[in-house]
Design a protein around this motif. Structure first.
Motif, PDB file in Angstrom:
ATOM      1  N   LEU A 196      55.822  32.193  35.492  1.00 30.28           N
ATOM      2  CA  LEU A 196      56.981  31.538  36.090  1.00 30.28           C
ATOM      3  C   LEU A 196      56.630  30.089  36.367  1.00 30.28           C
ATOM      4  O   LEU A 196      55.500  29.776  36.767  1.00 30.28           O
ATOM      5  CB  LEU A 196      57.380  32.217  37.402  1.00 30.28           C
ATOM      6  N   SER A 197      57.609  29.225  36.188  1.00 31.38           N
ATOM      7  CA  SER A 197      57.411  27.831  36.574  1.00 31.38           C
ATOM      8  C   SER A 197      57.460  27.723  38.089  1.00 31.38           C
ATOM      9  O   SER A 197      57.984  28.606  38.786  1.00 31.38           O
ATOM     10  CB  SER A 197      58.487  26.953  35.952  1.00 31.38           C
ATOM     11  N   LEU A 198      56.919  26.630  38.619  1.00 32.93           N
ATOM     12  CA  LEU A 198      56.934  26.440  40.063  1.00 32.93           C
ATOM     13  C   LEU A 198      58.356  26.345  40.588  1.00 32.93           C
ATOM     14  O   LEU A 198      58.688  26.903  41.645  1.00 32.93           O
ATOM     15  CB  LEU A 198      56.149  25.168  40.426  1.00 32.93           C
ATOM     16  N   ALA A 199      59.233  25.694  39.830  1.00 32.66           N
ATOM     17  CA  ALA A 199      60.627  25.576  40.262  1.00 32.66           C
ATOM     18  C   ALA A 199      61.293  26.946  40.324  1.00 32.66           C
ATOM     19  O   ALA A 199      62.035  27.250  41.265  1.00 32.66           O
ATOM     20  CB  ALA A 199      61.384  24.652  39.306  1.00 32.66           C
ATOM     21  N   ARG A 200      61.041  27.768  39.295  1.00 28.79           N
ATOM     22  CA  ARG A 200      61.640  29.121  39.289  1.00 28.79           C
ATOM     23  C   ARG A 200      61.070  29.956  40.424  1.00 28.79           C
ATOM     24  O   ARG A 200      61.795  30.734  41.054  1.00 28.79           O
ATOM     25  CB  ARG A 200      61.342  29.781  37.938  1.00 28.79           C
ATOM     26  N   LEU A 201      59.780  29.785  40.688  1.00 25.09           N
ATOM     27  CA  LEU A 201      59.138  30.552  41.754  1.00 25.09           C
ATOM     28  C   LEU A 201      59.729  30.200  43.108  1.00 25.09           C
ATOM     29  O   LEU A 201      60.002  31.082  43.945  1.00 25.09           O
ATOM     30  CB  LEU A 201      57.630  30.286  41.749  1.00 25.09           C
ATOM     31  N   GLN A 202      59.990  28.906  43.334  1.00 23.52           N
ATOM     32  CA  GLN A 202      60.560  28.492  44.612  1.00 23.52           C
ATOM     33  C   GLN A 202      62.010  28.937  44.764  1.00 23.52           C
ATOM     34  O   GLN A 202      62.513  29.064  45.879  1.00 23.52           O
ATOM     35  CB  GLN A 202      60.467  26.965  44.737  1.00 23.52           C
TER      36      GLN A 202
END
Length: 317
Positions: free
Chosen positions: A260-266
């Motif tokens: 997962l990308s950091l943006a998706r994770l957040q």
């Protein structure tokens, strides 16, 4: 016939000083005699440790060096050992004196590695907690040192009937101060022990004995009785033999991994769904090391893994 007579002393009765009367029996060996006894004790202990530690360390031919001790206060000895180490309090000799042996964690782990056939080299940094396998090995080595001290203290002598020499590990702790081996202001002899094999590996530990107890551990010429039995030679350590076979090892199975990308994770929130792709073969891990692979199924209504493949190098490495 007169049988009574008055007797007069021919000369004054001898008057002995208190050093020859009250304290004469307690007088120990002269300094040069004590130095010779200490040298013999160190030589015998080094020889016994080289012989008895060999089976524990993969049958190595060992050389043990036990130099002259330093004389320090109990507080200074505890500072030298440090706040955290693999410490064992021993009971030794006919007088059942106590002694302290200490290994730093890196040395304890290196010795464990050698006992399983590794090269026994120190690895840094050392862990903050000693693995159970290393703690068990330290107990084994400490027991060998306790028996060596007892045998060296007896020299070639034999014991009187009924005398029971001690050689045991009383207790082990990561904190030497908690064991209270001697008073902080006591005079303590600190022996640095060096153990080396023919492959260039060398291990160090510290042996600390209060000076007054050391006097009672030195060999006494002319003592008679029977020496304590030597420990039975043990085979090189094996992960399938006691006591190591009983050490619990946490294993885990990785069913799937997802990126997962950091943006998706957040942005994740309750109710979101993440698609998982489960492979036909999943790894069985010990820490970060895969020790086997298998397929997922069920066993009596529970999820299970059927082991199908092991790494080529096996479990030994």
């Amino acid at each position: 016939m007169r049988l009574a007579h008055d007797f007069a002393a021919v000369r004054p009765a001898a008057q002995h000083c208190c050093e020859l009367t009250a304290h004469g029996a307690a007088r120990g060996p002269r300094p040069e005699e004590r130095a010779a006894l200490m040298t013999a004790w160190r030589r015998d202990l080094a020889r016994l440790l080289a012989e008895d530690l060999s089976p524990l360390l993969s049958g190595d031919r060992l050389e043990v060096n036990l130099p002259e001790p330093e004389t320090l206060s109990g507080h200074a000895v505890l500072e030298r050992i440090g706040p955290v180490a693999a410490n064992a309090l021993l009971r030794c000799g006919v007088a059942r004196e106590t002694a302290l042996v200490a290994f730093d964690f890196a040395t304890a782990i290196a010795l464990t590695d050698r006992s399983f056939g590794g090269d026994g080299k120190r690895a840094e940094p050392a862990p903050h907690q000693l693995p159970r396998s290393s703690a068990l090995l330290v107990d084994e080595i400490a027991a060998i040192i306790a028996l060596g001290i007892t045998r060296a203290s007896l020299g070639d002598a034999v014991l009187p009937a009924g005398a029971e020499p001690a050689s045991e590990v009383i207790i082990r702790s990561d904190s030497a101060a908690r064991l209270k081996p001697f008073a902080a202001d006591a005079e303590v002899l600190l022996f640095p022990i060096a153990i080396a094999n023919r492959e260039g590996a060398e291990w160090h530990c510290l042996l600390a004995i209060a000076a007054d107890r050391m006097e009672r551990l030195l060999p006494v010429p002319g003592r008679t009785g029977a020496l304590p039995a030597r420990r039975e030679p043990r085979q090189p350590a094996s992960p399938l033999a006691a006591p190591f076979a009983g050490v619990p090892l946490p294993l885990h199975v990785v069913l799937a991994e997802v990126d997962l990308s950091l943006a998706r994770l957040q942005a994740l929130a309750p109710g979101d769904r993440l698609p998982l792709a489960m492979g036909r073969q999943v790894p069985l891990l010990l820490g970060d090391k895969p020790i086997a692979h298998g397929s997922i199924g069920t066993l009596e209504d529970r999820m299970a893994i059927r082991l199908t493949r092991f790494p080529a190098e096996g479990l030994a490495r």
